[in-house]
Design a protein around this motif. Structure first.
Motif, PDB file in Angstrom:
ATOM      1  N   MET A  61       0.822  -1.208   0.000  1.00  0.00           N
ATOM      2  CA  MET A  61       0.000   0.000   0.000  1.00  0.00           C
ATOM      3  C   MET A  61       0.860   1.264   0.000  1.00  0.00           C
ATOM      4  N   SER A  62       1.959   1.253   0.731  1.00  0.00           N
ATOM      5  CA  SER A  62       2.827   2.428   0.774  1.00  0.00           C
ATOM      6  C   SER A  62       3.418   2.726  -0.600  1.00  0.00           C
ATOM      7  N   GLU A  63       3.926   1.693  -1.269  1.00  0.00           N
ATOM      8  CA  GLU A  63       4.485   1.874  -2.607  1.00  0.00           C
ATOM      9  C   GLU A  63       3.398   2.332  -3.575  1.00  0.00           C
ATOM     10  N   TYR A  64       2.209   1.772  -3.411  1.00  0.00           N
ATOM     11  CA  TYR A  64       1.066   2.129  -4.249  1.00  0.00           C
ATOM     12  C   TYR A  64       0.724   3.614  -4.078  1.00  0.00           C
ATOM     13  N   ALA A  65       0.668   4.083  -2.831  1.00  0.00           N
ATOM     14  CA  ALA A  65       0.352   5.483  -2.554  1.00  0.00           C
ATOM     15  C   ALA A  65       1.414   6.407  -3.146  1.00  0.00           C
ATOM     16  N   GLN A  66       2.655   6.019  -2.996  1.00  0.00           N
ATOM     17  CA  GLN A  66       3.747   6.842  -3.532  1.00  0.00           C
ATOM     18  C   GLN A  66       3.650   6.953  -5.051  1.00  0.00           C
ATOM     19  N   GLN A  67       3.267   5.856  -5.700  1.00  0.00           N
ATOM     20  CA  GLN A  67       3.141   5.862  -7.162  1.00  0.00           C
ATOM     21  C   GLN A  67       1.994   6.760  -7.613  1.00  0.00           C
ATOM     22  N   ILE A  68       0.868   6.711  -6.900  1.00  0.00           N
ATOM     23  CA  ILE A  68      -0.271   7.569  -7.250  1.00  0.00           C
ATOM     24  C   ILE A  68       0.123   9.039  -7.144  1.00  0.00           C
ATOM     25  N   ILE A  69       0.822   9.392  -6.079  1.00  0.00           N
ATOM     26  CA  ILE A  69       1.252  10.781  -5.888  1.00  0.00           C
ATOM     27  C   ILE A  69       2.205  11.193  -7.024  1.00  0.00           C
ATOM     28  N   ALA A  70       3.135  10.320  -7.352  1.00  0.00           N
ATOM     29  CA  ALA A  70       4.101  10.631  -8.417  1.00  0.00           C
ATOM     30  C   ALA A  70       3.413  10.792  -9.770  1.00  0.00           C
ATOM     31  N   ASP A  71       2.374   9.986 -10.020  1.00  0.00           N
ATOM     32  CA  ASP A  71       1.691   9.995 -11.317  1.00  0.00           C
ATOM     33  C   ASP A  71       0.556  11.009 -11.405  1.00  0.00           C
ATOM     34  N   ALA A  72       0.240  11.702 -10.318  1.00  0.00           N
ATOM     35  CA  ALA A  72      -0.847  12.681 -10.341  1.00  0.00           C
ATOM     36  C   ALA A  72      -0.533  13.777 -11.352  1.00  0.00           C
ATOM     37  N   PRO A  73      -1.566  14.312 -12.017  1.00  0.00           N
ATOM     38  CA  PRO A  73      -1.327  15.368 -13.015  1.00  0.00           C
ATOM     39  C   PRO A  73      -0.498  16.515 -12.445  1.00  0.00           C
ATOM     40  N   PRO A  74       0.418  17.068 -13.227  1.00  0.00           N
ATOM     41  CA  PRO A  74       1.354  18.073 -12.719  1.00  0.00           C
ATOM     42  C   PRO A  74       0.717  19.381 -12.260  1.00  0.00           C
ATOM     43  N   GLY A  75      -0.446  19.752 -12.769  1.00  0.00           N
ATOM     44  CA  GLY A  75      -1.037  21.040 -12.403  1.00  0.00           C
ATOM     45  C   GLY A  75      -1.816  21.051 -11.105  1.00  0.00           C
ATOM     46  N   LEU A  76      -1.912  19.922 -10.426  1.00  0.00           N
ATOM     47  CA  LEU A  76      -2.719  19.860  -9.202  1.00  0.00           C
ATOM     48  C   LEU A  76      -2.038  20.587  -8.048  1.00  0.00           C
ATOM     49  N   THR A  77      -2.850  21.233  -7.226  1.00  0.00           N
ATOM     50  CA  THR A  77      -2.334  21.816  -5.984  1.00  0.00           C
ATOM     51  C   THR A  77      -2.079  20.672  -5.006  1.00  0.00           C
ATOM     52  N   PRO A  78      -1.318  20.905  -3.945  1.00  0.00           N
ATOM     53  CA  PRO A  78      -1.061  19.824  -2.979  1.00  0.00           C
ATOM     54  C   PRO A  78      -2.336  19.188  -2.407  1.00  0.00           C
ATOM     55  N   ILE A  79      -3.356  19.991  -2.070  1.00  0.00           N
ATOM     56  CA  ILE A  79      -4.585  19.403  -1.513  1.00  0.00           C
ATOM     57  C   ILE A  79      -5.333  18.616  -2.590  1.00  0.00           C
ATOM     58  N   GLU A  80      -5.214  19.048  -3.846  1.00  0.00           N
ATOM     59  CA  GLU A  80      -5.820  18.286  -4.946  1.00  0.00           C
ATOM     60  C   GLU A  80      -5.087  16.966  -5.155  1.00  0.00           C
ATOM     61  N   VAL A  81      -3.791  16.952  -4.914  1.00  0.00           N
ATOM     62  CA  VAL A  81      -3.035  15.693  -4.987  1.00  0.00           C
ATOM     63  C   VAL A  81      -3.541  14.731  -3.919  1.00  0.00           C
ATOM     64  N   VAL A  82      -3.800  15.247  -2.715  1.00  0.00           N
ATOM     65  CA  VAL A  82      -4.335  14.412  -1.629  1.00  0.00           C
ATOM     66  C   VAL A  82      -5.697  13.851  -2.034  1.00  0.00           C
ATOM     67  N   ARG A  83      -6.562  14.700  -2.575  1.00  0.00           N
ATOM     68  CA  ARG A  83      -7.887  14.217  -3.006  1.00  0.00           C
ATOM     69  C   ARG A  83      -7.740  13.148  -4.092  1.00  0.00           C
ATOM     70  N   HIS A  84      -6.837  13.388  -5.031  1.00  0.00           N
ATOM     71  CA  HIS A  84      -6.576  12.413  -6.104  1.00  0.00           C
ATOM     72  C   HIS A  84      -6.113  11.073  -5.518  1.00  0.00           C
ATOM     73  N   LEU A  85      -5.184  11.133  -4.579  1.00  0.00           N
ATOM     74  CA  LEU A  85      -4.683   9.922  -3.912  1.00  0.00           C
ATOM     75  C   LEU A  85      -5.813   9.158  -3.235  1.00  0.00           C
ATOM     76  N   LEU A  86      -6.641   9.882  -2.480  1.00  0.00           N
ATOM     77  CA  LEU A  86      -7.709   9.223  -1.726  1.00  0.00           C
ATOM     78  C   LEU A  86      -8.781   8.646  -2.642  1.00  0.00           C
ATOM     79  N   HIS A  87      -9.127   9.368  -3.692  1.00  0.00           N
ATOM     80  CA  HIS A  87     -10.128   8.858  -4.640  1.00  0.00           C
ATOM     81  C   HIS A  87      -9.632   7.605  -5.341  1.00  0.00           C
ATOM     82  N   GLN A  88      -8.401   7.662  -5.810  1.00  0.00           N
ATOM     83  CA  GLN A  88      -7.873   6.504  -6.528  1.00  0.00           C
ATOM     84  C   GLN A  88      -7.750   5.296  -5.594  1.00  0.00           C
TER      85      GLN A  88
END
Length: 195
Positions: A61-88
């Motif tokens: 799960m940790s590696e999975y979470a790190q990958q989602i954060i790394a692959d999140a679209p570049p224009g997202l704000t930090p809180i949008e990255v968190v939302r993206h991580l949690l949704h995925q």
């Protein structure tokens, strides 16, 4: 007993859950789990490091979470990255697993060593998310706060989801409700204080 059996991991998990629920986690032994599953103790240890890992087998799960954060679209704000991580995570890791998660939580609640292990798992996830956010250029303090927020939001959202699992997609709704409540709280604190 056959050396190879279909779905041996699933059979071991089912046997372990049945025994944990009937006899208690601490009273259940690995040989009992293997015997109930119709497999060998050696087969158990090919799938799990110990009996706790039947409940906390999401080591990736940790590696999975790190990958989602790394692959999140570049224009997202930090809180949008968190939302993206949690949704995925909700869609890929929790969908169709409400009953299993409910059973895990009930078993964990009965044993202090399991509760301690769960806290360690939360810390590991937070540390991984923090590192991923820093890699994206988020400053260390913000990354730490957002990582802890992400883990807390997910646990709260899962609690609400399990309390009323109307649909598999509801977990993302719960995540959004809690993130929105956090945003509203933050906005309230920024408002000028009455004199």
């Amino acid at each position: 007993m056959a050396r190879w059996a279909p779905d041996s991991r699933g059979r071991l998990e089912n046997a372990a859950f049945e025994l944990f629920e009937a006899e208690g986690f601490s009273a259940t032994t690995v040989p009992e789990i293997a015997e109930r599953a119709g497999l060998t103790t050696r087969t158990f240890f090919r799938h799990f490091a110990d009996k706790r890992e039947v409940l906390f087998a999401d080591g990736a799960m940790s590696e999975y979470a790190q990958q989602i954060i790394a692959d999140a679209p570049p224009g997202l704000t930090p809180i949008e990255v968190v939302r993206h991580l949690l949704h995925q995570s909700a869609e890929e890791q929790f969908s169709g697993r409400a009953d299993r998660i409910r059973r895990v939580r009930a078993i964990v609640a009965t044993d202090p060593t399991l509760r301690e292990r769960e806290l360690a798992k939360r810390h590991e996830l937070s540390t991984t998310a923090e590192a991923g956010l820093i890699e994206r250029g988020v400053d260390e303090v913000s990354a730490r706060l957002l990582a802890d927020l992400a883990v807390t939001v997910m646990y709260l959202a899962v609690d609400r989801w399990l309390a009323s699992p109307d649909s598999e997609s509801e977990l993302t709704t719960r995540i959004d409700e809690i993130l929105d409540a956090h945003s509203a709280l933050h906005a309230d604190h920024r408002a000028p204080r009455p004199r």
